[in-house]
Design a protein around this motif. Structure first.
Motif, PDB file in Angstrom:
ATOM      1  N   GLU A  65       0.833  -1.206   0.000  1.00 53.94           N
ATOM      2  CA  GLU A  65       0.000   0.000   0.000  1.00 53.94           C
ATOM      3  C   GLU A  65       0.867   1.256   0.000  1.00 53.94           C
ATOM      4  O   GLU A  65       0.573   2.239  -0.696  1.00 53.94           O
ATOM      5  N   ALA A  66       1.959   1.239   0.777  1.00 55.65           N
ATOM      6  CA  ALA A  66       2.858   2.392   0.803  1.00 55.65           C
ATOM      7  C   ALA A  66       3.489   2.616  -0.567  1.00 55.65           C
ATOM      8  O   ALA A  66       3.616   3.756  -1.026  1.00 55.65           O
ATOM      9  N   MET A  67       3.888   1.535  -1.238  1.00 52.23           N
ATOM     10  CA  MET A  67       4.493   1.668  -2.557  1.00 52.23           C
ATOM     11  C   MET A  67       3.485   2.176  -3.580  1.00 52.23           C
ATOM     12  O   MET A  67       3.815   3.009  -4.429  1.00 52.23           O
ATOM     13  N   ARG A  68       2.248   1.678  -3.522  1.00 51.21           N
ATOM     14  CA  ARG A  68       1.219   2.150  -4.465  1.00 51.21           C
ATOM     15  C   ARG A  68       0.949   3.632  -4.273  1.00 51.21           C
ATOM     16  O   ARG A  68       0.820   4.399  -5.233  1.00 51.21           O
ATOM     17  N   SER A  69       0.861   4.038  -3.020  1.00 49.10           N
ATOM     18  CA  SER A  69       0.621   5.447  -2.733  1.00 49.10           C
ATOM     19  C   SER A  69       1.785   6.309  -3.195  1.00 49.10           C
ATOM     20  O   SER A  69       1.602   7.402  -3.752  1.00 49.10           O
ATOM     21  N   LEU A  70       3.016   5.798  -2.985  1.00 51.81           N
ATOM     22  CA  LEU A  70       4.197   6.539  -3.414  1.00 51.81           C
ATOM     23  C   LEU A  70       4.226   6.682  -4.929  1.00 51.81           C
ATOM     24  O   LEU A  70       4.506   7.763  -5.457  1.00 51.81           O
ATOM     25  N   ARG A  71       3.918   5.607  -5.651  1.00 57.03           N
ATOM     26  CA  ARG A  71       3.904   5.681  -7.118  1.00 57.03           C
ATOM     27  C   ARG A  71       2.861   6.682  -7.606  1.00 57.03           C
ATOM     28  O   ARG A  71       3.106   7.448  -8.538  1.00 57.03           O
ATOM     29  N   ARG A 101       8.534   2.041   6.742  1.00 57.90           N
ATOM     30  CA  ARG A 101       7.272   2.749   6.522  1.00 57.90           C
ATOM     31  C   ARG A 101       7.425   4.248   6.783  1.00 57.90           C
ATOM     32  O   ARG A 101       6.916   5.079   6.027  1.00 57.90           O
ATOM     33  N   ARG A 102       8.181   4.590   7.849  1.00 58.92           N
ATOM     34  CA  ARG A 102       8.401   6.005   8.136  1.00 58.92           C
ATOM     35  C   ARG A 102       9.183   6.679   7.010  1.00 58.92           C
ATOM     36  O   ARG A 102       8.903   7.824   6.636  1.00 58.92           O
ATOM     37  N   GLY A 103      10.183   5.957   6.474  1.00 58.29           N
ATOM     38  CA  GLY A 103      10.955   6.520   5.371  1.00 58.29           C
ATOM     39  C   GLY A 103      10.095   6.774   4.148  1.00 58.29           C
ATOM     40  O   GLY A 103      10.194   7.821   3.511  1.00 58.29           O
ATOM     41  N   LEU A 104       9.230   5.818   3.825  1.00 53.91           N
ATOM     42  CA  LEU A 104       8.340   5.993   2.673  1.00 53.91           C
ATOM     43  C   LEU A 104       7.350   7.125   2.914  1.00 53.91           C
ATOM     44  O   LEU A 104       7.037   7.905   2.006  1.00 53.91           O
ATOM     45  N   ASP A 105       6.869   7.228   4.151  1.00 52.49           N
ATOM     46  CA  ASP A 105       5.974   8.341   4.475  1.00 52.49           C
ATOM     47  C   ASP A 105       6.676   9.677   4.305  1.00 52.49           C
ATOM     48  O   ASP A 105       6.076  10.656   3.857  1.00 52.49           O
ATOM     49  N   GLY A 106       7.979   9.720   4.674  1.00 45.34           N
ATOM     50  CA  GLY A 106       8.740  10.961   4.509  1.00 45.34           C
ATOM     51  C   GLY A 106       8.890  11.342   3.044  1.00 45.34           C
ATOM     52  O   GLY A 106       8.769  12.521   2.683  1.00 45.34           O
ATOM     53  N   ILE A 107       9.129  10.336   2.194  1.00 45.30           N
ATOM     54  CA  ILE A 107       9.236  10.627   0.749  1.00 45.30           C
ATOM     55  C   ILE A 107       7.902  11.143   0.229  1.00 45.30           C
ATOM     56  O   ILE A 107       7.835  12.109  -0.541  1.00 45.30           O
ATOM     57  N   ARG A 108       6.823  10.511   0.661  1.00 38.80           N
ATOM     58  CA  ARG A 108       5.498  10.939   0.206  1.00 38.80           C
ATOM     59  C   ARG A 108       5.204  12.362   0.653  1.00 38.80           C
ATOM     60  O   ARG A 108       4.681  13.172  -0.119  1.00 38.80           O
ATOM     61  N   SER A 109       5.568  12.695   1.896  1.00 35.85           N
ATOM     62  CA  SER A 109       5.347  14.046   2.404  1.00 35.85           C
ATOM     63  C   SER A 109       6.140  15.069   1.612  1.00 35.85           C
ATOM     64  O   SER A 109       5.665  16.157   1.310  1.00 35.85           O
ATOM     65  N   THR A 110       7.391  14.708   1.242  1.00 33.06           N
ATOM     66  CA  THR A 110       8.223  15.616   0.458  1.00 33.06           C
ATOM     67  C   THR A 110       7.580  15.931  -0.887  1.00 33.06           C
ATOM     68  O   THR A 110       7.558  17.064  -1.346  1.00 33.06           O
ATOM     69  N   LEU A 111       7.040  14.884  -1.514  1.00 30.26           N
ATOM     70  CA  LEU A 111       6.408  15.094  -2.813  1.00 30.26           C
ATOM     71  C   LEU A 111       5.151  15.947  -2.696  1.00 30.26           C
ATOM     72  O   LEU A 111       4.882  16.807  -3.538  1.00 30.26           O
ATOM     73  N   ARG A 112       4.393  15.733  -1.644  1.00 33.70           N
ATOM     74  CA  ARG A 112       3.161  16.511  -1.483  1.00 33.70           C
ATOM     75  C   ARG A 112       3.455  17.974  -1.168  1.00 33.70           C
ATOM     76  O   ARG A 112       2.729  18.860  -1.574  1.00 33.70           O
TER      77      ARG A 112
END
Length: 200
Positions: free
Chosen positions: A112-118, A188-199
């Motif tokens: 789910e984290a990867m799908r959201s990141l993509r 998971r925290r790292g992926l959340d950080g990448i997602r936050s950066t993009l947003r």
């Protein structure tokens, strides 16, 4: 996370492990992590009190080996295992089911984290709609569709490489019994950080 062992089951499973060979506490923790494919590793605060109770009950002995304490099953401990063979068989089956359930949960969470990141990466790389007239407002993106497409392809390549590397390292850790819930949480925290950066 829901309890992996029901009441009294971890105590019994420690006897199962010690019936294979004497171990010190950290080895028992590692052995449990290996049995669960690295998706469950009990804490020292969970294992040592149970070892102490097993010793009080005369089912295991302990002996100092340098700075470590080695635990070994006693004859009384083997007798208890023999008397509870049906329960041990059910426990082994339950461990297999728990491994599957925990692994499914980890895969679903990471997937789910990867799908959201993509999705976030694709949205960030999508070029803005062109203005019908007039110059670009100050600070507006000026990338062309071709630039956006190239950037998206580069991001997708990075994601594919990242996924392969993470999967390979996760498998290595699982084999060594070091793919702990803490490691998954850190990922998971790292992926959340990448997602936050993009947003942002």
């Amino acid at each position: 996370m829901s309890p992996v062992f029901a009441h009294g089951q971890l105590r019994l499973y420690l006897l199962v492990l010690l019936a294979e060979r004497p171990m010190h506490g950290y080895e028992l923790i590692q052995a449990l992590g290996t049995r669960f494919g690295g998706v469950y590793v009990p804490s020292a605060g969970t294992v040592y009190p149970r070892l102490g109770k097993l010793q009080e009950d005369g089912l295991v002995t302990s002996e100092a080996d340098g700075r470590k304490t080695v635990y070994a099953i006693t004859e009384a401990g083997r007798d208890e295992l023999a008397a509870r063979q049906d329960e041990v068989a059910d426990l082994e089956s339950g461990v297999t089911d728990s491994v599957r359930s925990l692994a499914d949960g980890v895969r679903a969470s990471v997937g789910e984290a990867m799908r959201s990141l993509r999705a976030d990466l694709a949205a960030s790389a999508r070029p803005a709609a062109p203005h019908r007239s007039g110059p670009h407002p100050a600070g507006a993106p000026t990338s062309t569709p071709n630039e956006g497409t190239r950037s998206l392809r580069e991001v997708e390549l990075l994601l594919a490489t990242f996924r392969q590397e993470v999967r390979a390292e996760a498998r290595r850790r699982a084999t060594r019994g070091t793919l702990t819930p803490e490691v998954v949480a850190a990922l998971r925290r790292g992926l959340d950080g990448i997602r936050s950066t993009l947003r942002d």
